[in-house]
Scaffold this active site. Structure first.
Site, short mmCIF file in Angstrom:
data_model
loop_
_atom_site.label_atom_id
_atom_site.label_comp_id
_atom_site.label_asym_id
_atom_site.label_seq_id
_atom_site.Cartn_x
_atom_site.Cartn_y
_atom_site.Cartn_z
N LEU A 152 -45.72 -2.40 10.52
CA LEU A 152 -44.98 -2.62 11.93
C LEU A 152 -44.01 -1.67 12.24
CD1 LEU A 152 -45.84 -4.80 14.17
CD2 LEU A 152 -43.78 -5.90 13.64
N GLY A 153 -44.40 -0.42 12.11
CA GLY A 153 -43.51 0.75 12.70
C GLY A 153 -43.89 0.95 14.03
N ARG A 232 -54.13 6.47 7.65
CA ARG A 232 -54.66 7.27 6.50
C ARG A 232 -56.00 6.99 5.90
NH1 ARG A 232 -52.50 10.84 9.10
NH2 ARG A 232 -50.79 12.22 8.18
N GLU A 261 -61.07 14.33 4.49
CA GLU A 261 -61.48 15.00 5.70
C GLU A 261 -61.49 16.35 5.87
OE1 GLU A 261 -58.59 13.73 8.54
OE2 GLU A 261 -58.84 11.56 8.01
N HIS A 279 -60.06 12.20 13.18
CA HIS A 279 -58.93 12.08 13.32
C HIS A 279 -58.35 12.80 14.59
CE1 HIS A 279 -55.48 12.54 10.17
NE2 HIS A 279 -54.91 12.28 11.55
C1 8YV Z 1 -52.66 14.82 13.37
C2 8YV Z 1 -51.69 12.89 12.00
O1 8YV Z 1 -53.87 14.77 13.49
O2 8YV Z 1 -49.57 12.55 12.69
C3 8YV Z 1 -50.04 12.57 11.78
O3 8YV Z 1 -49.90 12.26 10.91
O4 8YV Z 1 -52.32 12.72 11.02
C4 8YV Z 1 -51.92 13.28 13.29
O5 8YV Z 1 -50.93 13.25 14.22
C5 8YV Z 1 -52.30 16.00 12.45
O6 8YV Z 1 -51.09 15.88 11.66
C6 8YV Z 1 -52.76 17.25 13.10
O7 8YV Z 1 -53.65 17.88 12.62
#
Ligand code: 8YV
Length: 317
Positions: A152-153, A232, A261, A279
Site C-alpha cells: 500500500l505505497g 515486478r 523480460e 511492461h
Molecule cells: C518503467 C518501471 O517501465 O518505474 C518502474 O520501476 O518499471 C517502469 O516505470 C521502466 O523503468 C522504464 O523502462
C-alpha cells in the site's frame, strides 16, 4: 565550457536523447557490443550514469566507473540497482516516483477489468467472426467484489482510490499497518488472498517480497481468484503461477511484468486465462515525458550542486 560525460544505459525517447545530448557528452552503452571494454575505455572521469528500472546498475558496472557519483534511474523501482554497493561507494541514486503513480494504477485497474470481463478474449472472439456461434460465455463481475492490494505505497493507494469508485471492498498487506487508511489490514499475504477475489501486486521487489506469491498464496486465492501484477515479475514464483493457470487452480491473471523480460516464458502465450502486457504501466507519452524530465532535472541539480529532487534515501532491503 566542456560538457560533462554521461553514460546512458538504454535509449530514451528521441526528444529525451536530443535534450541530453545538448547538455552532456553522451556515451550510449546499449550500442556497445562489448560493454566491459566500452566502460573501461570511457568510464574514467564519468560522474553520472542514466539508467532505468529494468537495466538498473549492478556492482560490476559501477566498479567499471571509478569516478561514479550518481545513478539517475528512469523508473520508480530500484531492484535492479545494487543499492548496498552504491551506498558503500557513496554513489547517490535518484528515481522517478510520483510522476508515474496514476498511470501505473490505471494499468492495474484496466488489467483487473480486462481479466474479469475477459475483454481481450471477447475482442478476439468478435474479430474471428465467432459471434454467430452464440456468444463467448459469461464473465466475472468486478464492482462490489473484494480487492486485496499487496503493497500500500503510492501505487497501491492509487489503485485503492479507483477501487473505491467501483465499490470494491479493499484490504491490503504491507510490512506494517497504516493508520491513515480504513482498509482492512492483513499481516500475512496468504491470509489476505483467502479473503479476496482479486489480488493486485503493487509492492517493490526486495528481500521481503521476492518469490512471495507462490502456491500457498495462490491456493488461498482459490479457483475463482485473479492475480494482477504491475510491480515486478520477481515477486511471483512464475513456474508455480503457470501451473496454477494451466490447471485452472486460479481463475486468471493479468500481468505487466515478468521474469526475464522481454524473453518471457513462452507458455504464457498459450494460455487463455492470462492477459499479457509488455511492461507498459508507465508507458504513456505524458508520463514518460515527465519521467525523462525528472531524470534530467536530477542530473542538472547534481552537477549544479543543488539538492537532488528525488533521491532514494530509504532503507536497503
Ligand atoms: C518503467 C518501471 O517501465 O518505474 C518502474 O520501476 O518499471 C517502469 O516505470 C521502466 O523503468 C522504464 O523502462
Amino acid at each position: 565550457m566542456s560538457k560533462q560525460p554521461l553514460i546512458v544505459v538504454r535509449p530514451y525517447t528521441p526528444t529525451d536523447m536530443a535534450i541530453l545530448e545538448q547538455t552532456y557528452d553522451v556515451y550510449r552503452l546499449w550500442e556497445a557490443t562489448d560493454k566491459v571494454s566500452f566502460l573501461r575505455k570511457f568510464g574514467p572521469g564519468v560522474r553520472a550514469l542514466a539508467t532505468d528500472g529494468e537495466h538498473g546498475a549492478d556492482a560490476a558496472t559501477m566498479d567499471l566507473l571509478p569516478d561514479l557519483e550518481l545513478v539517475a534511474s528512469f523508473g520508480v523501482g530500484l531492484d535492479a540497482i545494487d543499492l548496498s554497493h552504491a551506498r558503500r561507494r557513496n554513489i547517490r541514486v535518484t528515481h522517478t516516483p510520483d510522476v508515474l503513480t496514476e498511470d501505473v494504477a490505471d494499468m492495474a485497474f484496466g488489467l483487473l477489468l480486462a481479466c474479469a470481463r475477459r475483454i481481450p478474449q471477447c475482442d478476439s472472439y468478435v474479430r474471428q467472426g465467432r459471434w454467430l456461434e452464440g456468444g463467448p460465455g459469461l464473465t466475472t463481475r468486478v464492482w462490489g467484489k473484494r480487492l486485496g492490494i499487496l503493497g500500500l505505497g503510492r501505487v497501491g493507494r492509487a489503485v485503492a482510490t479507483r477501487a473505491e469508485a467501483f465499490k470494491l471492498e479493499i484490504a491490503y498487506h504491507d510490512r506494517c499497518r497504516f493508520d491513515d487508511v480504513h482498509y482492512r489490514y492483513f499481516d500475512d499475504v496468504a491470509a489476505l488472498a483467502l479473503e479476496v477475489d482479486f489480488l493486485v501486486i503493487c509492492a517493490s521487489a526486495d528481500t521481503d517480497t521476492r518469490g512471495l506469491i507462490g502456491s500457498h498464496v495462490l491456493d488461498a486465492l482459490g479457483h475463482d481468484g485473479m492475480l494482477i501484477n504491475v510491480a515486478r515479475g520477481a515477486i511471483v514464483d512464475e513456474p508455480v503461477l503457470l501451473r496454477y493457470l494451466r490447471e485452472h487452480l486460479i481463475a486468471g491473471a493479468a500481468l505487466d511484468v515478468f521474469h526475464n523480460e522481454p524473453n518471457i516464458a513462452r507458455e504464457f502465450g498459450e494460455l487463455d486465462n492470462v492477459i499479457l502486457q509488455p511492461h507498459q504501466s508507465s508507458a504513456t507519452k505524458e508520463t514518460r515525458a515527465s519521467m525523462g524530465a525528472l531524470v534530467r532535472d536530477n542530473l542538472s541539480a547534481y552537477f549544479a550542486g543543488r539538492p537532488l529532487l528525488t533521491e532514494f534515501l530509504g532503507p536497503v532491503r
